[in-house]
Write an enzyme that holds these catalytic residues in place. Sequence first.
Site, PDB file in Angstrom:
ATOM      1  N   ASP A  78       0.863  -1.187   0.000  1.00  0.00           N
ATOM      2  CA  ASP A  78       0.000   0.000   0.000  1.00  0.00           C
ATOM      3  C   ASP A  78       0.895   1.232   0.000  1.00  0.00           C
ATOM      4  O   ASP A  78       2.111   1.122   0.196  1.00  0.00           O
ATOM      5  CB  ASP A  78      -0.943  -0.006   1.210  1.00  0.00           C
ATOM      6  CG  ASP A  78      -2.246   0.760   0.933  1.00  0.00           C
ATOM      7  OD1 ASP A  78      -2.365   1.390  -0.137  1.00  0.00           O
ATOM      8  OD2 ASP A  78      -3.142   0.718   1.793  1.00  0.00           O
ATOM      9  N   GLU A  79       0.289   2.398  -0.221  1.00  0.00           N
ATOM     10  CA  GLU A  79       1.144   3.579  -0.351  1.00  0.00           C
ATOM     11  C   GLU A  79       1.485   4.196   1.005  1.00  0.00           C
ATOM     12  O   GLU A  79       2.521   4.820   1.144  1.00  0.00           O
ATOM     13  CB  GLU A  79       0.510   4.601  -1.320  1.00  0.00           C
ATOM     14  CG  GLU A  79      -0.397   5.638  -0.716  1.00  0.00           C
ATOM     15  CD  GLU A  79      -1.807   5.147  -0.425  1.00  0.00           C
ATOM     16  OE1 GLU A  79      -2.001   3.952  -0.151  1.00  0.00           O
ATOM     17  OE2 GLU A  79      -2.721   5.996  -0.424  1.00  0.00           O
ATOM     18  N   VAL A  80       0.602   4.008   1.977  1.00  0.00           N
ATOM     19  CA  VAL A  80       0.855   4.661   3.266  1.00  0.00           C
ATOM     20  C   VAL A  80       0.287   3.835   4.412  1.00  0.00           C
ATOM     21  O   VAL A  80      -0.728   3.160   4.263  1.00  0.00           O
ATOM     22  CB  VAL A  80       0.249   6.097   3.297  1.00  0.00           C
ATOM     23  CG1 VAL A  80      -1.260   6.079   3.223  1.00  0.00           C
ATOM     24  CG2 VAL A  80       0.721   6.884   4.516  1.00  0.00           C
ATOM     25  N   ASP A  81       0.988   3.875   5.513  1.00  0.00           N
ATOM     26  CA  ASP A  81       0.488   3.325   6.774  1.00  0.00           C
ATOM     27  C   ASP A  81       0.235   4.531   7.663  1.00  0.00           C
ATOM     28  O   ASP A  81       1.176   5.135   8.179  1.00  0.00           O
ATOM     29  CB  ASP A  81       1.554   2.390   7.364  1.00  0.00           C
ATOM     30  CG  ASP A  81       1.139   1.809   8.709  1.00  0.00           C
ATOM     31  OD1 ASP A  81       0.141   2.275   9.286  1.00  0.00           O
ATOM     32  OD2 ASP A  81       1.834   0.884   9.172  1.00  0.00           O
ATOM     33  N   ASP A  82      -1.041   4.892   7.768  1.00  0.00           N
ATOM     34  CA  ASP A  82      -1.411   6.066   8.561  1.00  0.00           C
ATOM     35  C   ASP A  82      -1.839   5.593   9.951  1.00  0.00           C
ATOM     36  O   ASP A  82      -1.017   5.522  10.865  1.00  0.00           O
ATOM     37  CB  ASP A  82      -2.518   6.826   7.815  1.00  0.00           C
ATOM     38  CG  ASP A  82      -2.950   8.090   8.521  1.00  0.00           C
ATOM     39  OD1 ASP A  82      -2.227   8.551   9.419  1.00  0.00           O
ATOM     40  OD2 ASP A  82      -4.022   8.626   8.188  1.00  0.00           O
ATOM     41  N   THR A  83      -3.107   5.223  10.111  1.00  0.00           N
ATOM     42  CA  THR A  83      -3.538   4.651  11.401  1.00  0.00           C
ATOM     43  C   THR A  83      -3.300   3.144  11.452  1.00  0.00           C
ATOM     44  O   THR A  83      -3.484   2.519  12.485  1.00  0.00           O
ATOM     45  CB  THR A  83      -5.041   4.882  11.627  1.00  0.00           C
ATOM     46  OG1 THR A  83      -5.770   4.143  10.651  1.00  0.00           O
ATOM     47  CG2 THR A  83      -5.392   6.360  11.547  1.00  0.00           C
ATOM     48  N   THR A  86      -6.265   0.018   7.597  1.00  0.00           N
ATOM     49  CA  THR A  86      -6.410  -0.638   6.301  1.00  0.00           C
ATOM     50  C   THR A  86      -5.502  -1.856   6.207  1.00  0.00           C
ATOM     51  O   THR A  86      -5.935  -2.959   5.853  1.00  0.00           O
ATOM     52  CB  THR A  86      -6.033   0.347   5.168  1.00  0.00           C
ATOM     53  OG1 THR A  86      -6.810   1.526   5.325  1.00  0.00           O
ATOM     54  CG2 THR A  86      -6.263  -0.261   3.806  1.00  0.00           C
ATOM     55  N   LYS A 110       3.679   6.669   8.620  1.00  0.00           N
ATOM     56  CA  LYS A 110       3.600   7.868   9.466  1.00  0.00           C
ATOM     57  C   LYS A 110       3.941   7.488  10.907  1.00  0.00           C
ATOM     58  O   LYS A 110       3.380   6.531  11.455  1.00  0.00           O
ATOM     59  CB  LYS A 110       2.196   8.471   9.398  1.00  0.00           C
ATOM     60  CG  LYS A 110       1.872   9.005   8.018  1.00  0.00           C
ATOM     61  CD  LYS A 110       0.615   9.838   8.048  1.00  0.00           C
ATOM     62  CE  LYS A 110       0.154  10.150   6.640  1.00  0.00           C
ATOM     63  NZ  LYS A 110      -1.109  10.905   6.613  1.00  0.00           N
ATOM     64  N   TRP A 145       0.290  15.450   5.728  1.00  0.00           N
ATOM     65  CA  TRP A 145      -0.593  14.959   4.668  1.00  0.00           C
ATOM     66  C   TRP A 145       0.238  14.780   3.404  1.00  0.00           C
ATOM     67  O   TRP A 145       0.809  15.734   2.879  1.00  0.00           O
ATOM     68  CB  TRP A 145      -1.754  15.916   4.409  1.00  0.00           C
ATOM     69  CG  TRP A 145      -2.735  15.301   3.431  1.00  0.00           C
ATOM     70  CD1 TRP A 145      -2.925  15.655   2.134  1.00  0.00           C
ATOM     71  CD2 TRP A 145      -3.622  14.199   3.679  1.00  0.00           C
ATOM     72  NE1 TRP A 145      -3.865  14.837   1.555  1.00  0.00           N
ATOM     73  CE2 TRP A 145      -4.318  13.926   2.481  1.00  0.00           C
ATOM     74  CE3 TRP A 145      -3.878  13.390   4.801  1.00  0.00           C
ATOM     75  CZ2 TRP A 145      -5.261  12.910   2.372  1.00  0.00           C
ATOM     76  CZ3 TRP A 145      -4.826  12.375   4.681  1.00  0.00           C
ATOM     77  CH2 TRP A 145      -5.500  12.151   3.482  1.00  0.00           C
TER      78      TRP A 145
HETATM   79  P1  5GP Z   1      -4.933   3.969   7.401  1.00  0.00           P
HETATM   80  O1  5GP Z   1      -5.352   5.016   8.385  1.00  0.00           O
HETATM   81  O2  5GP Z   1      -5.913   2.854   7.345  1.00  0.00           O
HETATM   82  O3  5GP Z   1      -3.514   3.515   7.645  1.00  0.00           O
HETATM   83  O4  5GP Z   1      -4.936   4.664   5.964  1.00  0.00           O
HETATM   84  C1  5GP Z   1      -6.144   4.665   5.241  1.00  0.00           C
HETATM   85  C2  5GP Z   1      -6.043   5.327   3.913  1.00  0.00           C
HETATM   86  O5  5GP Z   1      -6.098   6.741   4.129  1.00  0.00           O
HETATM   87  C3  5GP Z   1      -4.780   5.146   3.086  1.00  0.00           C
HETATM   88  O6  5GP Z   1      -4.742   3.950   2.334  1.00  0.00           O
HETATM   89  C4  5GP Z   1      -4.882   6.350   2.169  1.00  0.00           C
HETATM   90  O7  5GP Z   1      -5.767   6.066   1.112  1.00  0.00           O
HETATM   91  C5  5GP Z   1      -5.479   7.397   3.068  1.00  0.00           C
HETATM   92  N1  5GP Z   1      -4.433   8.272   3.594  1.00  0.00           N
HETATM   93  C6  5GP Z   1      -3.880   8.238   4.832  1.00  0.00           C
HETATM   94  N2  5GP Z   1      -2.948   9.190   4.965  1.00  0.00           N
HETATM   95  C7  5GP Z   1      -2.892   9.837   3.762  1.00  0.00           C
HETATM   96  C8  5GP Z   1      -2.113  10.925   3.266  1.00  0.00           C
HETATM   97  O8  5GP Z   1      -1.236  11.509   3.939  1.00  0.00           O
HETATM   98  N3  5GP Z   1      -2.344  11.317   1.981  1.00  0.00           N
HETATM   99  C9  5GP Z   1      -3.277  10.709   1.183  1.00  0.00           C
HETATM  100  N4  5GP Z   1      -3.430  11.167  -0.065  1.00  0.00           N
HETATM  101  N5  5GP Z   1      -4.047   9.669   1.624  1.00  0.00           N
HETATM  102  C10 5GP Z   1      -3.841   9.243   2.907  1.00  0.00           C
END
Ligand code: 5GP
Length: 163
Positions: A78-83, A86, A110, A145
């Site tokens: 995936d492109e990002v691990d935010d929370t 996913t 992140k 972001w």
């Molecule tokens: P999670 O919170 O589940 O790790 O991330 C959920 C989704 O939120 C990511 O797959 C992505 O689509 C979106 N997302 C989270 N952080 C960012 C960010 O910094 N930029 C963008 N464009 N999308 C994000």
Amino acid sequence: MSKQYITYNQIHKLCAESANKILSSDFTPDVILAIGGGGYIPARILRTFLKVPIKSVSLELYDDITDKMGDSNVLIVDEVDDTRSTLYTCVEKVLESKPKKVGAFVLYNKLKNKHKGNHWDNEKAEKDHVNVDHYLVGAEVDDVWLVYPWEALDIDEHNSKAQ
Ligand code: 5GP
């Protein structure tokens, strides 16, 4: 929240470096599982180096893959691990199909508290059955972001903001 603009070149280089790390590790993926839509482009670039097939999944369609990953080393991309929600959900689903090993790769992680799966990058794996054999990150970033090139309406303007 501050924004960080990312170029295709940066993404390509992160994928190339990360593929080298994967190739020199003891985890040899048989298949890449791209999480749509952010994982598609990184997965395709990784394929250039890893030379294994790509399958894809989107959030609503996890059940389609649960019976198809058995007996493989699966690299989830995936492109990002935010929370981490996913990625965690995807790993949980993939594990149901009893693959040999599961790796997870994100272009960007992140640096923040994760909702679940906090143990992936430290040694507390036994607390949670949802675990990965390999967790690989292209680059660690602060909680900013990220603006990806595939979201750009004007790629030249986007690239100039990335400088
Ligand atoms: P999670 O919170 O589940 O790790 O991330 C959920 C989704 O939120 C990511 O797959 C992505 O689509 C979106 N997302 C989270 N952080 C960012 C960010 O910094 N930029 C963008 N464009 N999308 C994000």
